[in-house]
Design a protein around this motif. Structure first.
Motif, PDB file in Angstrom:
ATOM      1  N   GLN A   5      83.102  46.460  72.801  1.00 47.77           N
ATOM      2  CA  GLN A   5      83.912  46.074  71.660  1.00 47.77           C
ATOM      3  C   GLN A   5      83.326  44.863  70.955  1.00 47.77           C
ATOM      4  O   GLN A   5      82.610  44.061  71.551  1.00 47.77           O
ATOM      5  N   SER A   6      83.653  44.755  69.690  1.00 46.38           N
ATOM      6  CA  SER A   6      83.173  43.625  68.904  1.00 46.38           C
ATOM      7  C   SER A   6      83.922  42.364  69.294  1.00 46.38           C
ATOM      8  O   SER A   6      84.997  42.421  69.868  1.00 46.38           O
ATOM      9  N   GLY A   7      83.365  41.215  68.954  1.00 49.67           N
ATOM     10  CA  GLY A   7      84.004  39.962  69.316  1.00 49.67           C
ATOM     11  C   GLY A   7      85.187  39.612  68.457  1.00 49.67           C
ATOM     12  O   GLY A   7      85.940  38.714  68.780  1.00 49.67           O
ATOM     13  N   SER A   8      85.362  40.276  67.349  1.00 52.70           N
ATOM     14  CA  SER A   8      86.501  40.007  66.487  1.00 52.70           C
ATOM     15  C   SER A   8      87.051  41.326  65.972  1.00 52.70           C
ATOM     16  O   SER A   8      86.398  42.367  66.041  1.00 52.70           O
ATOM     17  N   ARG A   9      88.272  41.288  65.467  1.00 49.90           N
ATOM     18  CA  ARG A   9      88.927  42.513  65.028  1.00 49.90           C
ATOM     19  C   ARG A   9      88.246  43.124  63.805  1.00 49.90           C
ATOM     20  O   ARG A   9      88.270  44.327  63.632  1.00 49.90           O
ATOM     21  N   GLY A  10      87.697  42.288  62.945  1.00 54.43           N
ATOM     22  CA  GLY A  10      87.136  42.811  61.711  1.00 54.43           C
ATOM     23  C   GLY A  10      88.188  43.272  60.740  1.00 54.43           C
ATOM     24  O   GLY A  10      87.893  43.945  59.756  1.00 54.43           O
ATOM     25  N   PHE A  11      89.416  42.910  61.035  1.00 52.13           N
ATOM     26  CA  PHE A  11      90.533  43.362  60.205  1.00 52.13           C
ATOM     27  C   PHE A  11      90.644  42.479  58.964  1.00 52.13           C
ATOM     28  O   PHE A  11      90.646  41.258  59.053  1.00 52.13           O
ATOM     29  N   ARG A  12      90.741  43.126  57.798  1.00 54.32           N
ATOM     30  CA  ARG A  12      90.940  42.384  56.560  1.00 54.32           C
ATOM     31  C   ARG A  12      92.178  42.903  55.865  1.00 54.32           C
ATOM     32  O   ARG A  12      92.244  44.082  55.492  1.00 54.32           O
ATOM     33  N   ALA A  13      93.152  42.024  55.701  1.00 51.49           N
ATOM     34  CA  ALA A  13      94.399  42.408  55.044  1.00 51.49           C
ATOM     35  C   ALA A  13      94.330  42.094  53.560  1.00 51.49           C
ATOM     36  O   ALA A  13      93.682  41.126  53.135  1.00 51.49           O
ATOM     37  N   TYR A  14      94.983  42.930  52.760  1.00 52.43           N
ATOM     38  CA  TYR A  14      95.157  42.687  51.336  1.00 52.43           C
ATOM     39  C   TYR A  14      96.655  42.558  51.063  1.00 52.43           C
ATOM     40  O   TYR A  14      97.446  43.400  51.507  1.00 52.43           O
ATOM     41  N   THR A  15      97.042  41.523  50.336  1.00 48.45           N
ATOM     42  CA  THR A  15      98.446  41.290  49.999  1.00 48.45           C
ATOM     43  C   THR A  15      98.609  41.249  48.482  1.00 48.45           C
ATOM     44  O   THR A  15      97.677  41.560  47.738  1.00 48.45           O
ATOM     45  N   SER A  16      99.781  40.842  48.040  1.00 45.79           N
ATOM     46  CA  SER A  16     100.069  40.856  46.602  1.00 45.79           C
ATOM     47  C   SER A  16      99.104  39.996  45.798  1.00 45.79           C
ATOM     48  O   SER A  16      98.864  40.263  44.617  1.00 45.79           O
ATOM     49  N   LYS A  17      98.506  38.977  46.412  1.00 46.01           N
ATOM     50  CA  LYS A  17      97.554  38.142  45.664  1.00 46.01           C
ATOM     51  C   LYS A  17      96.259  38.896  45.360  1.00 46.01           C
ATOM     52  O   LYS A  17      95.493  38.485  44.484  1.00 46.01           O
ATOM     53  N   HIS A  18      96.014  39.997  46.089  1.00 42.67           N
ATOM     54  CA  HIS A  18      94.833  40.818  45.829  1.00 42.67           C
ATOM     55  C   HIS A  18      95.149  42.036  44.973  1.00 42.67           C
ATOM     56  O   HIS A  18      94.235  42.799  44.627  1.00 42.67           O
ATOM     57  N   LEU A  19      96.426  42.230  44.657  1.00 40.22           N
ATOM     58  CA  LEU A  19      96.855  43.490  44.053  1.00 40.22           C
ATOM     59  C   LEU A  19      96.157  43.767  42.725  1.00 40.22           C
ATOM     60  O   LEU A  19      95.690  44.890  42.474  1.00 40.22           O
ATOM     61  N   ASP A  20      96.086  42.769  41.858  1.00 37.13           N
ATOM     62  CA  ASP A  20      95.525  43.007  40.531  1.00 37.13           C
ATOM     63  C   ASP A  20      94.068  43.469  40.621  1.00 37.13           C
ATOM     64  O   ASP A  20      93.657  44.414  39.933  1.00 37.13           O
ATOM     65  N   GLU A  21      93.291  42.823  41.472  1.00 36.18           N
ATOM     66  CA  GLU A  21      91.882  43.211  41.620  1.00 36.18           C
ATOM     67  C   GLU A  21      91.748  44.616  42.198  1.00 36.18           C
ATOM     68  O   GLU A  21      90.890  45.389  41.780  1.00 36.18           O
ATOM     69  N   LEU A  22      92.602  44.953  43.157  1.00 37.39           N
ATOM     70  CA  LEU A  22      92.545  46.292  43.737  1.00 37.39           C
ATOM     71  C   LEU A  22      92.901  47.356  42.708  1.00 37.39           C
ATOM     72  O   LEU A  22      92.300  48.439  42.666  1.00 37.39           O
ATOM     73  N   LEU A  23      93.870  47.050  41.843  1.00 40.14           N
ATOM     74  CA  LEU A  23      94.296  48.021  40.834  1.00 40.14           C
ATOM     75  C   LEU A  23      93.209  48.280  39.798  1.00 40.14           C
ATOM     76  O   LEU A  23      93.186  49.345  39.169  1.00 40.14           O
ATOM     77  N   LYS A  24      92.318  47.330  39.634  1.00 33.34           N
ATOM     78  CA  LYS A  24      91.218  47.551  38.698  1.00 33.34           C
ATOM     79  C   LYS A  24      90.309  48.686  39.167  1.00 33.34           C
ATOM     80  O   LYS A  24      89.642  49.336  38.360  1.00 33.34           O
ATOM     81  N   ARG A  25      90.284  48.935  40.486  1.00 37.22           N
ATOM     82  CA  ARG A  25      89.491  50.056  41.000  1.00 37.22           C
ATOM     83  C   ARG A  25      89.998  51.382  40.439  1.00 37.22           C
ATOM     84  O   ARG A  25      89.246  52.347  40.329  1.00 37.22           O
ATOM     85  N   ALA A  26      91.302  51.411  40.139  1.00 37.34           N
ATOM     86  CA  ALA A  26      91.912  52.639  39.627  1.00 37.34           C
ATOM     87  C   ALA A  26      91.723  52.776  38.123  1.00 37.34           C
ATOM     88  O   ALA A  26      92.175  53.764  37.536  1.00 37.34           O
ATOM     89  N   GLY A  27      91.093  51.781  37.501  1.00 35.68           N
ATOM     90  CA  GLY A  27      90.870  51.831  36.060  1.00 35.68           C
ATOM     91  C   GLY A  27      92.124  51.591  35.248  1.00 35.68           C
ATOM     92  O   GLY A  27      92.193  51.993  34.080  1.00 35.68           O
ATOM     93  N   LEU A  28      93.121  50.930  35.832  1.00 39.94           N
ATOM     94  CA  LEU A  28      94.373  50.679  35.119  1.00 39.94           C
ATOM     95  C   LEU A  28      94.220  49.508  34.159  1.00 39.94           C
ATOM     96  O   LEU A  28      93.552  48.509  34.467  1.00 39.94           O
ATOM     97  N   GLY A  29      94.858  49.631  32.989  1.00 42.00           N
ATOM     98  CA  GLY A  29      94.820  48.559  32.004  1.00 42.00           C
ATOM     99  C   GLY A  29      95.687  47.385  32.394  1.00 42.00           C
ATOM    100  O   GLY A  29      96.483  47.447  33.344  1.00 42.00           O
ATOM    101  N   GLU A  30      95.558  46.304  31.651  1.00 39.69           N
ATOM    102  CA  GLU A  30      96.256  45.061  31.988  1.00 39.69           C
ATOM    103  C   GLU A  30      97.771  45.234  32.019  1.00 39.69           C
ATOM    104  O   GLU A  30      98.449  44.728  32.922  1.00 39.69           O
ATOM    105  N   GLU A  31      98.333  45.940  31.047  1.00 43.45           N
ATOM    106  CA  GLU A  31      99.786  46.098  30.990  1.00 43.45           C
ATOM    107  C   GLU A  31     100.293  46.949  32.148  1.00 43.45           C
ATOM    108  O   GLU A  31     101.333  46.645  32.745  1.00 43.45           O
TER     109      GLU A  31
END
Length: 440
Positions: A5-31
């Motif tokens: 096993q690896s020495g760390s979980r390697g787990f990366r959580a995304y929360t509401s502070k990351h939401l806008d950047e993640l939504l850009k992957r979907a090509g959604l407009g600002e509004e």
């Protein structure tokens, strides 16, 4: 089998502070992104790199089922509420203003269905016991304080109120001694279900602190763990630093003569495709634990018979036991996800008819309502009247378990409270005629 096993979980959580950047992957407009962020001020958002990178097909967004499973959608809430919250965000309102508006909306979403905060609270003497529920005589639910989050949140989750940061809506405890004391006072309890949140968010040392004391109680036949971790972070049982230790704990439960029931939530077949998931399932089953699978019927995600039949067959091949198809509960964005009971029964029946008898361990569609788990058994005609045939799989009153009863057929009904009794003036679990029916 011990893995490197690896020495760390390697787990990366995304929360509401990351939401806008993640939504850009979907090509959604600002509004569009703003409106989704507005919904996320009311409903919780959390996901992780595995879900985002391995499970979501970003080329199919916004229709991709896993995307809809974990990302808020602008039409999950009434339009006027979304516009009001979007205006606050757009105009740079204070955190206090936004929180107050979000709280107001939450209180209209039935944050604790089936009387969770008042009807199920156990007591030791006259004192209420925090972080526990005792709805059915033989089963106690325990909510570990450290397990009050998940690897990712499902947008349909009926326990969404646990994750919004409002203390008055949270059910949690870290007092395992109080749980043991309660169980000793109630020898009729033979099963403890750890739930949350997700207990498998806890590391092995913390999980052990909750589970190990239960192994000394002769009255317990089973220990259950309700979790979505297999779908959302299978690494927890394969490559995480404490994966082996966790599996050894599972083995200890089985060696102590308890049935360890791993209650796994799978909402869509794609969640079972990854090699890591398949390896995780094998490793858990090798401990002697039983994996039982369950999920709600969710409009736009799994509301067709083929999807369910595929899930059940795949689960069976992997050694898991199909257990429940639930009806989406009367809380949160229910209107967005709900499937009418009549349609839900048809989906269940058609899926059930297309799998072998070994998959027909599954039950449903079942409503976890205030009186108990109400199953829709069928739609038929009796004495010239079209009716739903129902029974209680579980009930607060054990005398009602398994007894059939009838409700008038209503193609629009999505929950028990939408139904009216047939051939009687009240349902078996009602002590008096409900006021709304007196004028019906």
């Amino acid at each position: 089998m011990i893995l490197k096993q690896s020495g760390s979980r390697g787990f990366r959580a995304y929360t509401s502070k990351h939401l806008d950047e993640l939504l850009k992957r979907a090509g959604l407009g600002e509004e569009d992104r703003l409106r989704i962020r507005a919904v996320a001020t009311v409903l919780p958002f959390r996901t992780n790199a595995y879900v985002v990178d391995e499970l979501i097909d970003w080329s199919a967004v916004p229709d991709d089922p896993i995307y809809r499973l974990v990302f808020p959608q602008a039409d999950m809430l009434p339009a006027h509420d979304v516009e009001r919250l979007a205006d606050l965000l757009r105009n740079g309102a204070s955190t206090a203003e936004i929180n107050a508006a979000a709280h107001e909306v939450r209180m209209r979403l039935n944050p604790h269905p089936a009387g969770q905060l008042n009807l199920n609270v156990p007591r030791i003497g006259a004192e209420p016991v925090q972080g526990m529920q005792h709805k059915y005589p033989e089963t106690v639910l325990f909510f570990p304080k450290q397990g009050q989050t998940c690897h990712a949140y499902c947008t349909y989750c009926f326990r969404w109120a646990q994750f919004v940061g409002e203390a008055d809506l949270k059910i949690a405890s870290d007092d395992i001694g109080q749980l043991i004391a309660y169980l000793r006072e109630h020898p009729e309890v033979n099963s403890v279900l750890f739930t949350g949140g997700d207990p498998m968010i806890m590391g092995e040392p913390v999980l052990r602190r909750y589970i190990e004391p239960l192994l000394e109680l002769e009255q317990l036949d089973s220990i259950r763990i309700g979790t979505k971790s297999l779908a959302y972070w299978p690494q927890r049982f394969v490559t995480d630093p404490d994966a082996d230790a966790t599996l050894r704990l599972f083995e200890e439960v089985v060696k102590a003569g308890k049935n360890l029931a791993f209650m796994a939530h799978f909402s869509h077949p794609r969640e079972m495709e990854a090699a890591t998931l398949q390896q995780a399932v094998r490793r858990i089953l090798d401990t002697g634990a039983v994996i039982r699978t369950q999920a709600p019927l969710i409009r736009g995600i799994n509301d067709d018979a083929k999807t369910w039949a595929t899930m059940w067959r795949r689960q069976h091949r992997m050694g898991m036991v199909p257990y429940y198809m639930f009806v989406e509960r009367d809380t949160g964005p229910q209107d967005y996800f709900a499937v009418p009971l009549a349609r839900g029964y048809e989906i269940f029946r058609d899926a059930y008819a297309s799998v072998s008898g070994l998959c027909r361990t599954v039950r449903g569609p079942s409503m976890s309502a205030t009186p108990g788990k109400v199953c829709v058994d069928g739609i038929t005609e009796v004495a010239g009247q079209r009716v739903f045939v129902l029974h209680l799989i579980q009930a607060r009153d054990p005398e009602l378990v398994g007894r059939p009863f009838f409700a008038r057929y209503d193609p629009r009904a999505t929950w028990l409270t939408d139904l009216r009794p047939a051939f009687a003036d009240r349902f078996p679990f009602e002590t008096e005629v409900q006021p709304a029916r007196l004028s019906a």
